[in-house]
Design a protein around this motif. Sequence first.
Motif, mmCIF file in Angstrom:
data_model
loop_
_atom_site.group_PDB
_atom_site.id
_atom_site.type_symbol
_atom_site.label_atom_id
_atom_site.label_comp_id
_atom_site.label_asym_id
_atom_site.label_seq_id
_atom_site.Cartn_x
_atom_site.Cartn_y
_atom_site.Cartn_z
ATOM 1 N N ARG A 52 0.820 -1.227 0.000
ATOM 2 C CA ARG A 52 0.000 0.000 0.000
ATOM 3 C C ARG A 52 0.846 1.265 0.000
ATOM 4 O O ARG A 52 0.484 2.257 -0.635
ATOM 5 N N GLN A 53 1.987 1.230 0.706
ATOM 6 C CA GLN A 53 2.796 2.453 0.756
ATOM 7 C C GLN A 53 3.367 2.812 -0.614
ATOM 8 O O GLN A 53 3.647 3.973 -0.881
ATOM 9 N N ALA A 54 3.485 1.805 -1.500
ATOM 10 C CA ALA A 54 3.974 2.085 -2.858
ATOM 11 C C ALA A 54 2.939 2.850 -3.674
ATOM 12 O O ALA A 54 3.260 3.431 -4.713
ATOM 13 N N LEU A 55 1.690 2.847 -3.201
ATOM 14 C CA LEU A 55 0.617 3.537 -3.924
ATOM 15 C C LEU A 55 0.427 4.977 -3.468
ATOM 16 O O LEU A 55 -0.353 5.719 -4.063
ATOM 17 N N GLU A 56 1.141 5.356 -2.417
ATOM 18 C CA GLU A 56 0.923 6.671 -1.831
ATOM 19 C C GLU A 56 1.038 7.796 -2.868
ATOM 20 O O GLU A 56 2.009 7.868 -3.619
ATOM 21 N N GLY A 57 0.007 8.639 -2.901
ATOM 22 C CA GLY A 57 0.024 9.773 -3.835
ATOM 23 C C GLY A 57 -0.281 9.390 -5.270
ATOM 24 O O GLY A 57 -0.114 10.195 -6.178
ATOM 25 N N ARG A 58 -0.714 8.131 -5.477
ATOM 26 C CA ARG A 58 -0.976 7.679 -6.851
ATOM 27 C C ARG A 58 -2.418 7.178 -6.961
ATOM 28 O O ARG A 58 -3.018 6.774 -5.988
ATOM 29 N N ASN A 59 -2.913 7.168 -8.185
ATOM 30 C CA ASN A 59 -4.239 6.629 -8.453
ATOM 31 C C ASN A 59 -4.101 5.125 -8.701
ATOM 32 O O ASN A 59 -3.454 4.706 -9.668
ATOM 33 N N PRO A 60 -4.704 4.281 -7.836
ATOM 34 C CA PRO A 60 -4.521 2.836 -7.998
ATOM 35 C C PRO A 60 -5.031 2.292 -9.332
ATOM 36 O O PRO A 60 -4.488 1.301 -9.842
ATOM 37 N N VAL A 61 -6.029 2.957 -9.917
ATOM 38 C CA VAL A 61 -6.517 2.505 -11.236
ATOM 39 C C VAL A 61 -5.400 2.634 -12.271
ATOM 40 O O VAL A 61 -5.139 1.715 -13.056
ATOM 41 N N LEU A 62 -4.713 3.798 -12.231
ATOM 42 C CA LEU A 62 -3.644 4.036 -13.206
ATOM 43 C C LEU A 62 -2.450 3.117 -12.967
ATOM 44 O O LEU A 62 -1.832 2.623 -13.908
#
Length: 277
Positions: A43-53
């Motif tokens: 989850r921390q790798a997704l920080e500040g990012r759109n999970p769909v993209l």
Amino acid sequence: MTGNKLTDFSRLAIHTITTKPWAIETAIARYAAAGVKGITVWRQALEGRNPVLVGQAIKNAGLSVVSLCRGGFFPAFDLKNRQAAIADNKRAIDEAAALGAPYVVLVCGADPGQPLADSRRQIEDGIAACLDHARAARVKLAIEPLHPMYAADRSAINTLKQANDLCDRLQHPNLGVAVDVYHLWWDPDLEHEIARCGASGYLLAFHICDWLTPTVDMLNDRGLMGEGCIPLRTIRAWVEKTGFTGFNEVEIFSNRWWAQDQDRFLAEIKRTYLECS
Ligand code: ZN
């Protein structure tokens, strides 16, 4: 039984935490170039990012989204904190759905300020409170039993039997188990419980690395496959005997490796995966 040697990378997946110094964009590009086929996203790798993209970028690179790591941490002495944990797990389920991840790995949690039996009851209640949300999102929850050295604060679920029993009690199509050799290799009942897990339809994930002796850090001193004492091929054979055809997910937390060149680390992962897994 020693199991068959792996001959290619068609079932190799890597957790983003394994190459923690890399941003997820770098990890996707390097894994794909290296022929890795799956990625478990922390989850921390997704920080500040759109999970769909991010999910689209993973698929565009030719990789499968294996799972989202991690939900859990249900127990808390205070009711308010337990409710916050359930809300956070529902957010994790939504992130997994957006990412295209079929399941969320659960590190179930424990509160050292209360008896283990209380933590275990709260884990069961917390998971039960999330299952309808998981079903609606078409995401599964994978209970990952953790080594008993983490029983005080990271997980009060410490054996595969406990995880299987929990699945038996909750009986939900969106609930299963993640088997991680690091946490379970020592268990004299492991072969039996893996067979039971497979026969019950609970087995969702298989995580690999190795146990170093001595282990100098309880959390961040895992070894590459073959560096330690885990009988990896034997355990993988037990897993595959159940009919499991999922990924072999390399999950290595290592201060030693994180301090080194990650391209070299990735090359070592590939080498030891074929030689030792
Ligand atoms: Zn794991």
